[in-house]
Each structure stands twice: as structure tokens, then as C-alpha cells.
Design an enzyme around this catalytic site. Structure first.
Site, short mmCIF file in Angstrom:
data_model
loop_
_atom_site.label_atom_id
_atom_site.label_comp_id
_atom_site.label_asym_id
_atom_site.label_seq_id
_atom_site.Cartn_x
_atom_site.Cartn_y
_atom_site.Cartn_z
N PRO A 89 0.72 -1.23 -0.08
CG PRO A 89 -0.21 -1.22 2.33
CD PRO A 89 0.69 -1.92 1.01
CD GLU A 116 1.50 -5.53 10.84
OE1 GLU A 116 1.53 -4.35 10.74
OE2 GLU A 116 0.40 -6.18 10.99
NE ARG A 154 -9.13 -6.01 -20.33
CZ ARG A 154 -9.27 -5.02 -21.01
NH1 ARG A 154 -8.24 -3.96 -20.71
NH2 ARG A 154 -10.19 -4.69 -21.83
CG ASP A 169 -10.90 -1.42 -22.71
OD1 ASP A 169 -10.79 -2.65 -22.61
OD2 ASP A 169 -10.15 -0.58 -22.92
#
Ligand code: ADE
Length: 243
Positions: A89, A116, A154, A169
Site C-alpha cells: 500500500p 506486517e 489483456r 474500452d
């Protein structure tokens, strides 16, 4: 493209990747996936790969050596030092442009952490890119790795069939996609927009482009700043602000 995933949960990666479109691409030989179980490189007789953090605090930290050995088991078979993407993160937030850039690599190594985090020293040694899939915290890096591999796969030639083409898209122009409709023409009293039944190809294209612009303006105005807009697009948007 060859994907290598260093993880404590190889089944999660394989199960997630080897189904649906990405699974089909593996069968076709466009992609390959190799998972490396970090636990197989434990340097501890109890097969542990984590330990208490120096300095104290909650949780456990993944040790440097098993992660390094897992990485080495892959790197020694490659001719050049691979990109190693650490899912965290605290990384740079993943987006479509990054997927496009990574899709040009021949191989990618994903490193999935748990607990952690991972001992910083091995990260300094092997990680080339630290990547987050969004501002929320997950229990591990496996889902982020699957998300990234899916978005990258993709874009590769032959992975999507023509009718699934990635060309038009959402985000290809940095615009959101227009709404889609299928049969029946009247569903529980709701009609398909008339213009889509007209058979007039150019009008349909124009309507779809305008719907993309309207949606983006309403839902993600931030994207318009960097969108690929034509003169007509700009005119259309300018008119809306006059109203
Ligand atoms: N690991 C835990 N949360 C994550 C996130 N949001 N992105 C990437 N890796 C993570």
C-alpha cells in the site's frame, strides 16, 4: 509474457489466474505463470519465514533470506535482471498507463508480502517497483498481483478475442466507456435508446462518444484533464458548460 510470483499462497495465485480469459491465454501459450512458494526457502527447521520485528511492535515480519532465495531461484534462470514488483500500500498507485508500460516487458516478477511486511534489506536488494492497487489495506499482496497480472495480460496480442478488444474500452482515451444495451428492446418497461436501433453507424458512434464524455465529466472529471480529446469533443463539452 512470463509471470513469476513469489508468494506464501501459490494456490491463490494459480486458482485466480488459471481460469477465464487469462487461463485461456496460458493454454494458448501467450502467457506463462510460475509460482514460487517462499516457504520452500525457509531457513528454519519449523519452516517459518517470519519473525518478531526489531524494536518491538505488533505483528510479524517476513524474513529477508527466504524471500531472497525465492527471488534467486527465478533470477538465476533469466538472462537479465528482471523487474521485481513488490505489492504494497506504500507503493506508486497502479493505473492503466503503468499496465501498458509493464505489458512491454518479457518477464515480470511479483513479490507478495504478508504479515506486517518484509524485512527492508531484501526489498532494497531486489525490488525495482513498489506498487499499490489503491488506497486501502489488504491482508496480502496476492490479490494486488492478480489484479495487475489481469490488467497487463489483456493488453497482450492474442489474449482477447476481437469482440473483447481492449482498444476501445474505458481508459484507452482516458475516458469512461459509454453505456451498453442488449436484447430485449423493452426490458420491464425500460427502452433501449432509439438511436442504437437506427442502424445509422455514424450517428451511433457520435452518440457513444458523447455518452463517454458525459459520463467522464459527471463521474470522473479528473480524467478529462489528461483525456485524448478531439476538436468535436471539446466543442461538445464547451456547449455543456454554457447550458
Ligand atoms: N498489500 C496490502 N494492501 C495492498 C494494496 N492496497 N496494494 C498493493 N499491495 C497491498
Amino acid at each position: 509474457m512470463r509471470f513469476y510470483v513469489l508468494t506464501l499462497f501459490p494456490d491463490m495465485i494459480r486458482d485466480g489466474f488459471q481460469t477465464s480469459i487469462t487461463g485461456r491465454a496460458v493454454e494458448k501459450g501467450i502467457l506463462s505463470l510460475e509460482t514460487v512458494n517462499i516457504r520452500d526457502f525457509s531457513v528454519n527447521k519449523h519452516q517459518r519465514v517470519d519473525d518478531y520485528p526489531y524494536g518491538g511492535g505488533a505483528g510479524m515480519v517476513m524474513q529477508a533470506e527466504p524471500v531472497y532465495l525465492a527471488y534467486e531461484s527465478v533470477a538465476k534462470r533469466l538472462t537479465k535482471k528482471p523487474r521485481v514488483l513488490y505489492m504494497s500500500p506504500q507503493g506508486k498507485v497502479f493505473h492503466q498507463r503503468m499496465a501498458e508500460e509493464l505489458a512491454r516487458e518479457e518477464e515480470l516478477v511479483f513479490l507478495c508480502g504478508h504479515y506486517e511486511g518484509i524485512d527492508e534489506r531484501v526489498l532494497e536488494e531486489i525490488v525495482t517497483d513498489e506498487v499499490s492497487i489503491g488506497d486501502y489495506v489488504l491482508t496480502g499482496g496476492e490479490l494486488p498481483a492478480l489484479v495487475m497480472m489481469d490488467a497487463i495480460s489483456r493488453l497482450l496480442e492474442g489474449v482477447l478475442h476481437n469482440e473483447e478488444s481492449a482498444e476501445f474500452d474505458s481508459f484507452s482515451d482516458n475516458l469512461l466507456e459509454y453505456p451498453q444495451y442488449s436484447r430485449p428492446q423493452n426490458w420491464r418497461g425500460k427502452e433501449v435508446p432509439e438511436i442504437l436501433l437506427s442502424g445509422h453507424h455514424l450517428n451511433v458512434e457520435k452518440w457513444r462518444r458523447e455518452q463517454s464524455l458525459l459520463r467522464t465529466r459527471k463521474r470522473r472529471p479528473d480524467l478529462l484533464e489528461t483525456a485524448n480529446l478531439t476538436k468535436e469533443d471539446k466543442k461538445f463539452l464547451a456547449k455543456l458548460t454554457e447550458l
